[in-house]
Design a protein around this motif. Structure first.
Motif, PDB file in Angstrom:
ATOM      1  N   THR A 144       0.841  -1.206   0.000  1.00 32.48           N
ATOM      2  CA  THR A 144       0.000   0.000   0.000  1.00 32.48           C
ATOM      3  C   THR A 144       0.871   1.249   0.000  1.00 32.48           C
ATOM      4  N   GLU A 163       2.141   1.884  -3.405  1.00 33.39           N
ATOM      5  CA  GLU A 163       1.120   2.436  -4.307  1.00 33.39           C
ATOM      6  C   GLU A 163       0.881   3.920  -4.012  1.00 33.39           C
ATOM      7  N   THR A 177       2.545  -7.144   7.296  1.00 34.68           N
ATOM      8  CA  THR A 177       3.201  -8.236   8.027  1.00 34.68           C
ATOM      9  C   THR A 177       4.700  -7.966   8.213  1.00 34.68           C
TER      10      THR A 177
HETATM   11  N1  LIG Z   1      -9.560  -3.278  -1.174  1.00 31.97           N
HETATM   12  C1  LIG Z   1      -8.625  -4.115  -1.569  1.00 31.97           C
HETATM   13  N2  LIG Z   1      -8.898  -5.415  -1.855  1.00 31.97           N
HETATM   14  C2  LIG Z   1      -7.942  -6.279  -2.236  1.00 31.97           C
HETATM   15  N3  LIG Z   1      -6.635  -5.945  -2.387  1.00 31.97           N
HETATM   16  C3  LIG Z   1      -6.292  -4.663  -2.126  1.00 31.97           C
HETATM   17  C4  LIG Z   1      -7.253  -3.691  -1.712  1.00 31.97           C
HETATM   18  N4  LIG Z   1      -6.616  -2.511  -1.536  1.00 31.97           N
HETATM   19  C5  LIG Z   1      -5.307  -2.737  -1.826  1.00 31.97           C
HETATM   20  N5  LIG Z   1      -5.114  -4.014  -2.182  1.00 31.97           N
HETATM   21  C6  LIG Z   1      -3.854  -4.701  -2.542  1.00 31.97           C
HETATM   22  O1  LIG Z   1      -3.409  -5.412  -1.406  1.00 31.97           O
HETATM   23  C7  LIG Z   1      -2.032  -5.711  -1.627  1.00 31.97           C
HETATM   24  C8  LIG Z   1      -1.340  -6.013  -0.330  1.00 31.97           C
HETATM   25  O2  LIG Z   1      -1.342  -4.877   0.448  1.00 31.97           O
HETATM   26  P1  LIG Z   1      -0.217  -4.560   1.512  1.00 31.97           P
HETATM   27  O3  LIG Z   1       1.134  -4.970   1.026  1.00 31.97           O
HETATM   28  O4  LIG Z   1      -0.403  -3.165   1.907  1.00 31.97           O
HETATM   29  O5  LIG Z   1      -0.644  -5.463   2.750  1.00 31.97           O
HETATM   30  P2  LIG Z   1      -0.076  -6.825   3.230  1.00 31.97           P
HETATM   31  O6  LIG Z   1       0.154  -7.714   2.049  1.00 31.97           O
HETATM   32  O7  LIG Z   1      -0.995  -7.311   4.307  1.00 31.97           O
HETATM   33  O8  LIG Z   1       1.287  -6.394   3.889  1.00 31.97           O
HETATM   34  P3  LIG Z   1       2.752  -6.968   3.689  1.00 31.97           P
HETATM   35  O9  LIG Z   1       3.181  -6.616   2.287  1.00 31.97           O
HETATM   36  O10 LIG Z   1       3.555  -6.276   4.728  1.00 31.97           O
HETATM   37  O11 LIG Z   1       2.638  -8.446   3.906  1.00 31.97           O
HETATM   38  C9  LIG Z   1      -1.488  -4.487  -2.354  1.00 31.97           C
HETATM   39  O12 LIG Z   1      -0.688  -4.900  -3.425  1.00 31.97           O
HETATM   40  C10 LIG Z   1      -2.729  -3.750  -2.846  1.00 31.97           C
HETATM   41  O13 LIG Z   1      -2.694  -3.543  -4.244  1.00 31.97           O
END
Ligand SMILES: Nc1ncnc2c1ncn2[C@@H]1O[C@H](COP(=O)(O)OP(=O)(O)OP(=O)(O)O)[C@@H](O)[C@H]1O
Length: 314
Positions: free
Chosen positions: A89, A92, A111
């Protein structure tokens, strides 16, 4: 974003009348990041509201939405955009803000939260709120993977295969353990075998894993490139040379003790441009998320991004 849409989406009213010059803080929240950390967002917003700032929260609707929302921001109305989510996020949001002069702040809900660690922010929502309203602005730069911006790292090889296999639904519920599950699956049924090749400013390096990084840390707090700094326009290539299962175990142990870049069979190079190639369809990992397949070309972006760092950061 025009004045009326700002008005319509305002989630909170200031506790005190805003002073002339007080602008809005826009929080872009990825609702699928940090399933177990939803209370952090509430604590963070409560702390921000106490400062009397005007706050707007926008939830992302899907991948790429954070870039779209950030790119629409009017710098005359919004002083700071907070990326509330994981490193994906934040990447982005940074992509949408680059060159706008609007300040990027971070509420880490992911994470690994590598960027929050790079900023010296830690994971506390109170510290994040302090860093949002009382911080030092510094210019940082993104990298470009083909034409898309990233803040931390791009890699191909075993880690990208594990990231590609990691189910985002499983990650939402069990966090980092989801990577361990995917790593075991990758071990039992490897896919996309074959080495990755990096053309580093014209010189060829190959290996089972090649990381091109702008950040010091990788996979959390583990330091792999002590010279790296997102305020500089430098890339570092980390390429372990050993092959096979036992080498990977040795590298994992060195990673967890911050010694990976010191091992004699790990190549570390500063670079301006890196072209990664490998087996057809091999996945690429960018800031912790899967993003397309090889080949990719990586370099530094010249567009500045204004990033908020905690006051006490060096
Ligand atoms: N509403 C949504 N529904 C599904 N996916 C989303 C939404 N909003 C953003 N995303 C996507 O979710 C993906 C993962 O987000 P992010 O990396 O912030 O969180 P995470 O995977 O939980 O964290 P980390 O990368 O630390 O493991 C991003 O690539 C983003 O494009």
């Amino acid at each position: 974003m025009d004045a009326s849409s700002l008005q319509a989406e305002t989630e909170s009213r200031p506790a005190a009348e805003p002073q002339p010059g007080d602008l809005t803080i826009l929080v872009i929240h990825n609702p699928v990041a940090g399933f177990w950390q939803r209370s952090k967002l509430r604590i963070y917003l409560r702390a921000l509201r106490k400062t009397g700032r005007r706050i707007i929260v926008r939830k992302t609707a899907g991948p790429g939405d954070a870039t779209f929302i950030a790119a629409e921001v009017d710098p005359r109305q919004v002083e700071t955009v907070v990326a509330a989510g994981g490193d994906g996020t934040i990447r982005e949001v940074a992509d949408g803000l680059a060159g706008s002069g609007v300040r990027l702040a971070v509420l880490p809900l992911g994470t690994a939260n590598v960027l929050a660690l790079e900023l010296g922010l830690g994971f506390s929502p109170h510290a994040a709120a302090r860093a949002t309203v009382n911080a030092r602005e510094k210019i940082g730069y993104a990298g470009l993977v083909d034409n898309r911006r990233f803040l931390l790292m791009v890699s191909a090889g075993v880690d990208a295969r594990v990231v590609a296999r990691t189910s985002s639904t499983v990650k939402r519920y069990i966090g980092k353990a989801a990577y361990a599950v995917a790593a075991v699956q990758e071990l039992l049924r490897p896919r996309w075998g074959g080495p990755i090749t990096a053309l580093v400013d014209g010189a060829e390096i190959s290996g089972d894993l090649i990381i091109v990084t702008r950040a010091q840390r990788y996979a959390g707090p583990f330091i792999i490139a002590p010279e790296a700094d997102i305020r500089s326009r430098r890339l570092y290539v980390i390429a372990p040379q050993g092959r096979g299962f036992w080498s990977m175990i040795r590298y994992a142990a060195a990673l967890f003790t911050n010694r990976l870049s010191t091992l004699p069979d790990v190549i570390v190079r500063e670079a301006k441009e890196v072209v990664l190639t490998g087996p057809e369809g091999h996945p690429v990992q960018v800031d912790g998320d899967p993003m397309g397949t090889l080949p990719v070309t990586i370099r530094c972006d010249e567009t500045p991004i204004t990033i908020l760092w905690p006051q006490d950061h060096r």
